[in-house]
Structure formats: structure tokens, C-alpha cells
Motif scaffolding. Structure first.
Motif, PDB file in Angstrom:
ATOM      1  N   MET A 210       0.849  -1.185   0.000  1.00  0.00           N
ATOM      2  CA  MET A 210       0.000   0.000   0.000  1.00  0.00           C
ATOM      3  C   MET A 210       0.890   1.241   0.000  1.00  0.00           C
ATOM      4  O   MET A 210       1.960   1.234   0.627  1.00  0.00           O
ATOM      5  N   ALA A 211       0.462   2.291  -0.681  1.00  0.00           N
ATOM      6  CA  ALA A 211       1.176   3.575  -0.643  1.00  0.00           C
ATOM      7  C   ALA A 211       0.148   4.694  -0.598  1.00  0.00           C
ATOM      8  O   ALA A 211      -0.851   4.662  -1.325  1.00  0.00           O
ATOM      9  N   PHE A 212       0.428   5.696   0.216  1.00  0.00           N
ATOM     10  CA  PHE A 212      -0.585   6.659   0.682  1.00  0.00           C
ATOM     11  C   PHE A 212       0.040   8.049   0.674  1.00  0.00           C
ATOM     12  O   PHE A 212       1.129   8.246   1.208  1.00  0.00           O
ATOM     13  N   ASN A 213      -0.625   9.010   0.063  1.00  0.00           N
ATOM     14  CA  ASN A 213      -0.065  10.354  -0.083  1.00  0.00           C
ATOM     15  C   ASN A 213      -0.193  11.160   1.210  1.00  0.00           C
ATOM     16  O   ASN A 213      -1.237  11.141   1.867  1.00  0.00           O
ATOM     17  N   LEU A 214       0.886  11.874   1.584  1.00  0.00           N
ATOM     18  CA  LEU A 214       0.867  12.781   2.732  1.00  0.00           C
ATOM     19  C   LEU A 214       0.841  14.225   2.249  1.00  0.00           C
ATOM     20  O   LEU A 214       1.229  14.521   1.112  1.00  0.00           O
ATOM     21  N   ASP A 215       0.414  15.135   3.111  1.00  0.00           N
ATOM     22  CA  ASP A 215       0.308  16.547   2.745  1.00  0.00           C
ATOM     23  C   ASP A 215       1.695  17.147   2.541  1.00  0.00           C
ATOM     24  O   ASP A 215       2.610  16.890   3.322  1.00  0.00           O
ATOM     25  N   MET A 216       1.823  17.934   1.480  1.00  0.00           N
ATOM     26  CA  MET A 216       3.111  18.578   1.167  1.00  0.00           C
ATOM     27  C   MET A 216       2.850  20.004   0.711  1.00  0.00           C
ATOM     28  O   MET A 216       2.089  20.720   1.353  1.00  0.00           O
ATOM     29  N   TYR A 219       2.756  22.967   3.094  1.00  0.00           N
ATOM     30  CA  TYR A 219       2.635  22.337   4.419  1.00  0.00           C
ATOM     31  C   TYR A 219       3.755  21.317   4.653  1.00  0.00           C
ATOM     32  O   TYR A 219       3.622  20.421   5.487  1.00  0.00           O
ATOM     33  N   ASP A 220       4.849  21.470   3.926  1.00  0.00           N
ATOM     34  CA  ASP A 220       5.938  20.494   3.966  1.00  0.00           C
ATOM     35  C   ASP A 220       6.802  20.652   5.221  1.00  0.00           C
ATOM     36  O   ASP A 220       7.748  21.433   5.255  1.00  0.00           O
ATOM     37  N   TYR A 221       6.450  19.886   6.253  1.00  0.00           N
ATOM     38  CA  TYR A 221       7.279  19.843   7.461  1.00  0.00           C
ATOM     39  C   TYR A 221       7.865  18.449   7.605  1.00  0.00           C
ATOM     40  O   TYR A 221       7.164  17.437   7.460  1.00  0.00           O
ATOM     41  N   CYS A 222       9.145  18.397   7.903  1.00  0.00           N
ATOM     42  CA  CYS A 222       9.831  17.126   8.102  1.00  0.00           C
ATOM     43  C   CYS A 222      11.027  17.381   9.014  1.00  0.00           C
ATOM     44  O   CYS A 222      11.824  18.286   8.777  1.00  0.00           O
ATOM     45  N   ARG A 223      11.132  16.580  10.076  1.00  0.00           N
ATOM     46  CA  ARG A 223      12.266  16.689  10.992  1.00  0.00           C
ATOM     47  C   ARG A 223      12.696  15.289  11.395  1.00  0.00           C
ATOM     48  O   ARG A 223      11.868  14.446  11.746  1.00  0.00           O
ATOM     49  N   ARG A 224      13.996  15.033  11.326  1.00  0.00           N
ATOM     50  CA  ARG A 224      14.541  13.734  11.702  1.00  0.00           C
ATOM     51  C   ARG A 224      15.437  13.882  12.919  1.00  0.00           C
ATOM     52  O   ARG A 224      16.248  14.797  13.012  1.00  0.00           O
ATOM     53  N   ASP A 225      15.263  12.954  13.858  1.00  0.00           N
ATOM     54  CA  ASP A 225      16.111  12.877  15.044  1.00  0.00           C
ATOM     55  C   ASP A 225      16.806  11.518  15.017  1.00  0.00           C
ATOM     56  O   ASP A 225      16.147  10.475  14.987  1.00  0.00           O
ATOM     57  N   VAL A 226      18.125  11.534  15.010  1.00  0.00           N
ATOM     58  CA  VAL A 226      18.919  10.311  15.045  1.00  0.00           C
ATOM     59  C   VAL A 226      19.761  10.382  16.305  1.00  0.00           C
ATOM     60  O   VAL A 226      20.748  11.120  16.364  1.00  0.00           O
ATOM     61  N   GLY A 227      19.344   9.638  17.339  1.00  0.00           N
ATOM     62  CA  GLY A 227      19.975   9.807  18.641  1.00  0.00           C
ATOM     63  C   GLY A 227      19.695  11.214  19.133  1.00  0.00           C
ATOM     64  O   GLY A 227      18.557  11.664  19.164  1.00  0.00           O
ATOM     65  N   GLN A 228      20.736  11.947  19.477  1.00  0.00           N
ATOM     66  CA  GLN A 228      20.567  13.320  19.960  1.00  0.00           C
ATOM     67  C   GLN A 228      20.874  14.354  18.877  1.00  0.00           C
ATOM     68  O   GLN A 228      20.959  15.539  19.166  1.00  0.00           O
ATOM     69  N   CYS A 233      14.281  18.244   7.346  1.00  0.00           N
ATOM     70  CA  CYS A 233      14.294  17.609   6.028  1.00  0.00           C
ATOM     71  C   CYS A 233      13.108  18.059   5.182  1.00  0.00           C
ATOM     72  O   CYS A 233      12.795  17.441   4.160  1.00  0.00           O
ATOM     73  N   GLY A 234      12.442  19.132   5.591  1.00  0.00           N
ATOM     74  CA  GLY A 234      11.365  19.733   4.816  1.00  0.00           C
ATOM     75  C   GLY A 234      11.641  21.207   4.607  1.00  0.00           C
ATOM     76  O   GLY A 234      12.689  21.729   4.999  1.00  0.00           O
ATOM     77  N   THR A 235      10.691  21.909   4.013  1.00  0.00           N
ATOM     78  CA  THR A 235      10.888  23.331   3.736  1.00  0.00           C
ATOM     79  C   THR A 235      10.472  24.226   4.895  1.00  0.00           C
ATOM     80  O   THR A 235      10.958  25.346   5.010  1.00  0.00           O
ATOM     81  N   LEU A 236       9.563  23.750   5.764  1.00  0.00           N
ATOM     82  CA  LEU A 236       9.131  24.541   6.916  1.00  0.00           C
ATOM     83  C   LEU A 236      10.036  24.282   8.112  1.00  0.00           C
ATOM     84  O   LEU A 236      10.313  23.128   8.455  1.00  0.00           O
ATOM     85  N   LEU A 237      10.468  25.348   8.759  1.00  0.00           N
ATOM     86  CA  LEU A 237      11.186  25.223  10.018  1.00  0.00           C
ATOM     87  C   LEU A 237      10.163  25.138  11.158  1.00  0.00           C
ATOM     88  O   LEU A 237       9.002  25.540  10.986  1.00  0.00           O
ATOM     89  N   PRO A 238      10.565  24.629  12.335  1.00  0.00           N
ATOM     90  CA  PRO A 238       9.604  24.556  13.443  1.00  0.00           C
ATOM     91  C   PRO A 238       8.912  25.881  13.740  1.00  0.00           C
ATOM     92  O   PRO A 238       7.726  25.908  14.098  1.00  0.00           O
ATOM     93  N   SER A 239       9.631  26.999  13.573  1.00  0.00           N
ATOM     94  CA  SER A 239       9.052  28.314  13.853  1.00  0.00           C
ATOM     95  C   SER A 239       7.996  28.730  12.830  1.00  0.00           C
ATOM     96  O   SER A 239       7.287  29.713  13.037  1.00  0.00           O
ATOM     97  N   GLN A 240       7.872  27.963  11.723  1.00  0.00           N
ATOM     98  CA  GLN A 240       6.930  28.304  10.652  1.00  0.00           C
ATOM     99  C   GLN A 240       5.751  27.333  10.585  1.00  0.00           C
ATOM    100  O   GLN A 240       5.021  27.324   9.602  1.00  0.00           O
TER     101      GLN A 240
END
Length: 262
Positions: A210-216, A219-228, A233-240
Motif C-alpha cells: 500500500m502507498a498513501f499520499n501525505l500533505d506537502m 505544508y511540507d514539514y519534516c524533521r529527523r532525530d537520530v539519537g541526539q 528535512c522539509g521546507t518549513l522550520l519549526p518556527s513556521q
């Protein structure tokens, strides 16, 4: 050619495979540069989170944790609320579905699954969200069992592409949530392309069930946390992110293989 923050991160992740330091991959994981996250490296839990007027508040990482936070359901620009069927931990903001044929469900243990709207199978039970009575029964079950659910366009159903080429279709960067036959869940991101071409791209890259479209888009927000360590990884910063209505959070502890879900 300029690369988006997310595509730069993907390229860096792909290069890291050659030196033995992948962020989310093991030897059994897909190495396609479009794969932003895959549960193949360890057991993954999912959460659907409403976003308040203050926007997304990033949570600090911790040793051994991999986490990705992305925009989930479509947001109504007029009301700043999720579009379509939307349930958070049993509480239904909107129990009435749109015409979209995809439904993501997260059970009380954080196990995520993707379904065709006419046959939402959870355990031994099936609901048809096109049927009023069945839809009400699903909402009641979600309330009783603490499920979350949201809607979107399904691009691949049972391993088959469920879109068609359309003349003049818009071309955007797409982010897709997918599941494999073995229960693996993942996120796949494309360069700017049509929705149909995105379906072809993810089907070619990872052969999803199955593959399912997400909002972009805006509204493109993406943040990755690897350990600390964290990266946008998106165009919006947390402040936006005050314009967002919801995010999907996938959290993983590498090393324990994910079990197949129903």
C-alpha cells in the motif's frame, strides 16, 4: 540544480551507506535515495498529533532513538484543521470521510496500517467507511480501543498502482507513506512530479503493498532525530509550523525487527 533540504539529506544518507554509517538502513533495508525512513531496521511505533496555534514543538532526541516527524493529513487552509476522517487516540474530530480511498489507522500500541476505505481490516473485523452504519461502528471501535485514523489518496492498493496519467497534472515534491507485505512501514519522497508518476516511482523503488499520499506543498514539514542529533528535512522550520493542523511521528529503536501487522 538546487536540491531541497530533504533531498540533500537523502543524498548524504545514500553516501553514508558506502562508509558503513547509515541513519536508518541495515543490510536488509532499501537503499533507494528516496526512502526517508524505513521500519526494517527496528520496531517502529506511530503517533498522530494535533498541532496547536503555536506550531510544532520539537522534542529532544535520546540515545538509540530514531524518529521522523512529518505532515500527515491534508489541512484545510480556511479552518486550519485536518480534512476528512480524522480520529486521534479514539477522539473523532471528524468521523465523516471524504471521497479519498485511503485510510491510515494506528492502534493503541502504535502499530500503523494502511487500508482501502471500503475494507478497513483490523484483526478479525472489517469496516466499510463508505457505508454509514459501518462507518459509525468503526468510529465507536476507535473510541473504545484508542485508535487514531486519517484519510488521504491511496496510490498503490494491494501492490497495484491505483492512479492514472492525467494531462496537465501538477508536479510537486511528494511524500508517501507505504507498507510492505512483511509489515515494514516507510516514508518515500520524490522530486517534483505528478501524483501518478509518484505512484510509479514508489512502486518501482520498494514494491509496496500500500502507498498513501501525505500533505506537502506549503505544508511540507519534516524533521529527523537520530539519537541526539536533529535535522530539518522539509521546507518549513519549526518556527513556521503554526499553519499545520497535524503531524505524524514515527519512532524507532534500531535492532529489533518490526513484526508484521494485520
Amino acid at each position: 540544480m538546487q536540491l531541497s533540504p530533504c533531498h540533500r539529506a537523502m543524498l548524504a544518507g545514500l553516501l553514508s551507506l558506502t562508509v558503513g554509517a547509515p541513519a536508518y538502513a541495515t543490510t536488509d533495508c532499501p537503499v533507494d535515495p528516496g526512502v526517508l525512513f524505513s521500519s526494517c531496521a527496528g520496531e517502529t511505533t506511530a503517533r498522530l498529533v494535533l498541532v496547536g496555534q503555536e506550531g510544532v514543538e520539537p522534542v529532544a532526541g535520546s540515545p538509540g532513538l530514531h524518529r521522523v516527524t512529518v505532515t500527515g493529513a491534508y489541512t484545510s487552509g480556511e479552518k486550519r484543521e485536518p480534512e476528512g476522517l480524522f480520529i486521534v487516540e479514539g477522539r473523532a474530530l471528524d468521523p465523516i470521510p471524504q471521497g479519498w480511498d485511503g485510510v491510515a489507522v494506528i492502534d493503541a500500541q502504535g502499530r500503523l496500517s494502511l487500508h482501502y476505505a471500503k475494507r478497513v481490516d483490523m484483526g478479525d473485523e472489517r469496516w466499510n467507511l463508505r457505508d454509514k452504519r459501518s462507518r459509525a461502528a468503526f468510529a465507536k471501535a476507535a473510541e473504545q480501543r484508542g485508535w487514531s485514523a486519517f484519510q488521504s489518496h491511496m496510490l498503490v492498493i494491494d501492490g497495484k498502482i491505483d492512479t492514472r496519467p492525467r494531462e496537465g497534472a501538477p508536479r510537486f515534491t511528494r511524500r508517501l507513506l507505504y507498507t510492505l507485505a512483511d509489515g515494514t512501514i516507510g516514508l518515500y519522497e520524490t522530486p517534483p512530479m505528478t501524483l501518478h508518476d509518484a505512484a510509479v516511482a514508489v512502486a518501482t523503488a520498494v514494491a509496496p503493498r500500500m502507498a498513501f499520499n501525505l500533505d506537502m506543498g506549503s505544508y511540507d514539514y519534516c524533521r529527523r532525530d537520530v539519537g541526539q542529533r536533529s535535522e530539518d528535512c522539509g521546507t518549513l522550520l519549526p518556527s513556521q509550523t503554526g499553519k499545520l493542523s497535524n503531524v505524524l511521528v514515527l519512532s524507532q529503536v534500531p535492532g529489533k525487527k518490526v513484526a508484521a501487522t494485520e
